[in-house]
Enzyme design. Sequence first.
Site, PDB file in Angstrom:
ATOM      1  N   THR A  92     -34.508 -24.350 -58.730  1.00  0.00           N
ATOM      2  CA  THR A  92     -35.217 -25.524 -59.209  1.00  0.00           C
ATOM      3  C   THR A  92     -35.524 -26.485 -58.087  1.00  0.00           C
ATOM      4  OG1 THR A  92     -33.093 -26.530 -59.665  1.00  0.00           O
ATOM      5  CG2 THR A  92     -34.190 -25.462 -61.506  1.00  0.00           C
ATOM      6  N   THR A 145     -33.814 -19.521 -49.457  1.00  0.00           N
ATOM      7  CA  THR A 145     -33.968 -19.359 -48.010  1.00  0.00           C
ATOM      8  C   THR A 145     -33.291 -18.109 -47.453  1.00  0.00           C
ATOM      9  OG1 THR A 145     -32.021 -20.744 -47.549  1.00  0.00           O
ATOM     10  CG2 THR A 145     -34.172 -21.850 -47.674  1.00  0.00           C
ATOM     11  N   ASP A 146     -32.274 -17.591 -48.128  1.00  0.00           N
ATOM     12  CA  ASP A 146     -31.495 -16.498 -47.542  1.00  0.00           C
ATOM     13  C   ASP A 146     -32.338 -15.269 -47.221  1.00  0.00           C
ATOM     14  OD1 ASP A 146     -29.334 -18.113 -47.728  1.00  0.00           O
ATOM     15  OD2 ASP A 146     -28.240 -16.918 -49.202  1.00  0.00           O
ATOM     16  N   LYS A 148     -34.575 -16.444 -40.598  1.00  0.00           N
ATOM     17  CA  LYS A 148     -33.555 -17.475 -40.789  1.00  0.00           C
ATOM     18  C   LYS A 148     -32.459 -17.241 -39.751  1.00  0.00           C
ATOM     19  CE  LYS A 148     -30.506 -19.632 -44.198  1.00  0.00           C
ATOM     20  NZ  LYS A 148     -30.087 -19.709 -45.607  1.00  0.00           N
TER      21      LYS A 148
END
Length: 545
Positions: free
Chosen positions: A191, A267-268, A346
């Site tokens: 969210t 993001t992972d 990342k």
Amino acid sequence: MRAYCRGKAEIASKAKCQGKSSGSTGITLESSVFLSFKMPAYASFGDAEPGSPGKSDTLADTRYGLLRQVEWSRTKSCGVDVKTMKNGVNTGYRGAAKVLLEEHRVGAWSEVDVASSNGAFSGLILPRAETADDKHIVLKLVSGYNIGVAVASITNIIERGRREAHYKIPEKEFPIDAGKPNVILLGTGGTIASRLDYRTGAVIPAFSPGELYGSVPELADICNLRTEKLYGVFSENMGPEQYVRLAQRIGEEIASGIDGVVIGHGTDTMHHTAAILTFMVQDPPVPIIMVGSQRSSDRPSSDAAINLINAVKAAAAGDIAELLVCMFGPTSDEYCLLHRGTRVRKMHSSYRSTFRTIGDIPVAMVDPDGIRHLREDYQPRRTDREVTINTAFEEKVTILYYYPNMQPDIVDAIVEKGYRGIVIAGTGLGHINKPLYEAIRRATNAGVHIYMTVQTLWGYVQMYVYETGREIMELGVVPAANMLPEVAYMKLCWTLGQTDDRDEVRRIMLTPISDETTDREPYNGYLVFQGAIPEVQEFLRTIKR
């Protein structure tokens, strides 16, 4: 002060606490992760002081466009009835923590002064998740940060009052302006704003245009925004089903005339999805921007709103019609960077500026003043609606991260399980040990396609330099230049979804689509500084951090 994390991929660098700490025992800093769409541990209640007893107040924090509203109800209290506490005021507390609260006649939502062997603290007692330990009392400080104070260290608790908080997701009708571009935000999970159940940790998501407009009103200055939640999964649970549907929906939106696409993503594994979508959605006429955040919107240091605003700006007004990742640039709140989907990765578990272009430079910068190109070799926005959608995907592909003493039975097991492709992350210029040779030969003879990448991430596979490399190529292993291991994995999945012909697989794998391999690494494409070196320390003193 010892920090621990309630959310995923988050660490607290400093505890901005009231009071003083005399050591590392007894105090923990609770933090969380968000737009990332991770589940946050606690909500934020701002820094302002609510009004008089019995009055409801709305607190707003508009830091860089993030509007958070919390509805407060404050009541005067001279202690909490134990029976009331048992009926839910001490929600989530159990064991020693519950006993301590009952002894001092306080509970969740009590405003308290806490005396402990580690210092004095003032704040609001928050409920805890049902699965939390019974060794800490959680306080929200005026600074907005949550800390856990060890029960064993507490000597006294004095209640100053009580106030309850309920997340109120602000929702306003998103204004439509015929003169503004149209953008769609496709959600894959998590969210951007939420109302939180402290007891269970469950999140009630806010994702509609009205909710987003209420939370980040700057979006209405940029575009007309539509939203569609395709999935509700953490990024580690993304897979072929999600990739295919995302690619199809992007194609449908482009055909319908959309001016830009934004994809909300955890993001992972964002760089994995960015890579596969680059292959599945080729030559788009409009920008496709992936965005997430490292820190939740309830944190003073959140990057959620900044990333979202800049991503929407890049999709609506940018002229780079490629799959790009829009995330924090520096450690300060100045700008975001647009990274090409096949060269981004990342690189830190919790830094906001975790995403880096590897072996090259980012495509552009985005800030409140606009978009500044860092390179000119990009695909420009077009007015046609042509796009190539190819959602082929073979799941029987794996990455093999080589390490010394790796045994050949690992390779044999992969082949026995029916895998059709292997991407090796080799040492140095692309090497593995000799005991693996025969297993590799058996694999290639069985029709398995094997490609070599480097675990160093920066640099190229150079298998002609040493005898080891030449021997490995003779076994049928193909060098993949400077393709990142995860990108090579995604491209091999996509390629084998189309063909099993060895020559055709090789042709597709080694033909660049969007800079997954490049002819050279620019001089400023490898910048990994080592701390404590005098010249680096001098440089760090000259830049904003």
